[in-house]
Design an enzyme around this catalytic site. Structure first.
Site, mmCIF file in Angstrom:
data_model
loop_
_atom_site.group_PDB
_atom_site.id
_atom_site.type_symbol
_atom_site.label_atom_id
_atom_site.label_comp_id
_atom_site.label_asym_id
_atom_site.label_seq_id
_atom_site.Cartn_x
_atom_site.Cartn_y
_atom_site.Cartn_z
ATOM 1 N N SER A 80 0.937 -1.048 0.167
ATOM 2 C CA SER A 80 -0.045 -0.170 -0.028
ATOM 3 C C SER A 80 0.899 1.105 0.037
ATOM 4 O O SER A 80 1.938 1.346 0.565
ATOM 5 C CB SER A 80 -1.211 0.398 0.741
ATOM 6 O OG SER A 80 -1.824 -0.705 1.480
HETATM 7 N N1 SAH Z 1 -0.956 -3.887 3.516
HETATM 8 C C1 SAH Z 1 -0.250 -4.852 2.722
HETATM 9 C C2 SAH Z 1 -1.400 -4.373 1.473
HETATM 10 C C3 SAH Z 1 -1.331 -5.436 0.477
HETATM 11 S S1 SAH Z 1 -2.551 -5.930 -0.736
HETATM 12 C C4 SAH Z 1 1.124 -4.332 1.911
HETATM 13 O O1 SAH Z 1 1.373 -3.025 2.594
HETATM 14 O O2 SAH Z 1 1.772 -4.478 1.649
HETATM 15 C C5 SAH Z 1 -3.375 -6.870 0.033
HETATM 16 C C6 SAH Z 1 -3.441 -8.159 0.348
HETATM 17 O O3 SAH Z 1 -4.380 -8.310 0.929
HETATM 18 C C7 SAH Z 1 -2.952 -8.963 -0.207
HETATM 19 O O4 SAH Z 1 -0.970 -9.348 -0.293
HETATM 20 C C8 SAH Z 1 -3.508 -9.837 -0.888
HETATM 21 O O5 SAH Z 1 -3.365 -11.431 -0.989
HETATM 22 C C9 SAH Z 1 -4.582 -10.129 0.442
HETATM 23 N N2 SAH Z 1 -5.670 -10.378 0.616
HETATM 24 C C10 SAH Z 1 -7.089 -10.311 -0.401
HETATM 25 N N3 SAH Z 1 -8.073 -11.318 -0.288
HETATM 26 C C11 SAH Z 1 -7.050 -11.919 1.012
HETATM 27 C C12 SAH Z 1 -8.367 -12.822 1.909
HETATM 28 N N4 SAH Z 1 -9.004 -12.675 2.182
HETATM 29 N N5 SAH Z 1 -7.658 -13.112 2.993
HETATM 30 C C13 SAH Z 1 -6.019 -12.387 3.413
HETATM 31 N N6 SAH Z 1 -5.475 -11.987 3.129
HETATM 32 C C14 SAH Z 1 -6.308 -11.163 1.419
#
Ligand code: SAH
Length: 219
Positions: free
Chosen positions: A69
């Site tokens: 993010s």
């Molecule tokens: N806060 C993280 C954001 C990553 S993007 C950062 O800054 O790195 C969002 C993440 O949510 C991804 O890694 C994706 O795989 C995860 N995601 C999507 N659906 C999900 C679910 N149902 N349960 C757990 N994680 C999920």
């Protein structure tokens, strides 16, 4: 702290300070949030090829079609979450790189974080253990279901966007607790803040957002 963690050149503490100054200009005020963003080296959470861009205010690829993010988003969501007061237990859905997890861990008692892509979680485990943060517990699983075992949570932060707020997450929010989550399809998402009261849930739309979708199941 070793050189890789501390950073040099485009990953140096000076560069991080500039990022924090920009966040301040964008309206982030909470001193603890700004401090945490100054402390956590974002460059160790992105792939080496992107390390020199880690302190620009952009989302960056972390593999598997996912992104870390944008710093502003991390700061804003953290601020919305901790405004309510001290939080003992926080659930994060979507560990991704683990950067938001590390920022949260500086502010709250304990962070429980769920990620659906195992390979991303493995990498997050490595980055977070480099930082020697001890108040974090990670799980490979489907965040739609929350993490029942450790609930109810004083705070829940969702870093991928569902079409509607998942029932299990609302149920795992303690009375007085706050949930921060983007909701809606790509291109038309809104960040929401939900407070659970004795009487039910108060939902406040905060600002437009841009997140990857929350997907069901694990990978
Ligand atoms: N806060 C993280 C954001 C990553 S993007 C950062 O800054 O790195 C969002 C993440 O949510 C991804 O890694 C994706 O795989 C995860 N995601 C999507 N659906 C999900 C679910 N149902 N349960 C757990 N994680 C999920």
């Amino acid at each position: 702290m070793n050189v890789r963690l501390r950073g040099i050149g485009m990953t140096s503490p000076r560069t991080r300070e500039r990022m924090v100054n920009r966040l301040r200009e964008l309206g982030i005020r909470h001193p603890r949030v700004l401090d945490a963003m100054l402390n956590v080296p974002r460059h160790i959470f992105v792939e080496d090829a992107f390390a020199s861009r880690a302190y620009e205010d952009n989302a960056l690829p972390i593999g598997f079609g996912q992104t870390i993010s944008q710093p502003y988003t991390v700061a804003r969501m953290t601020e919305l979450l901790i405004e309510a007061g001290p939080l003992r237990r926080v659930l994060e859905v979507g560990t991704g790189s683990g950067y938001q997890t590390a920022v949260l861990a500086q502010q709250v008692g304990k962070v429980y974080s769920v990620e659906r892509i195992e390979a991303l979680q493995d990498r997050a485990i490595r980055s977070l253990s480099d930082l020697k943060l001890r108040n974090i517990r990670l799980k490979h699983g489907d965040g739609y279901l929350g993490w029942h075992e450790y609930g109810p949570f004083d705070g829940i932060l969702v870093t991928a966007a569902p079409m509607r707020l998942p029932e299990a997450l609302l149920n795992q929010l303690a009375v007085g607790g706050v949930l921060v989550a983007p909701v809606g399809e790509a291109g038309n998402q809104m960040l929401h803040r939900v407070t659970r009261t004795e009487a039910g849930y108060e939902t406040l739309p905060v600002e437009p957002a841009m997140f990857v979708p929350l997907l069901p199941g694990t990978a």
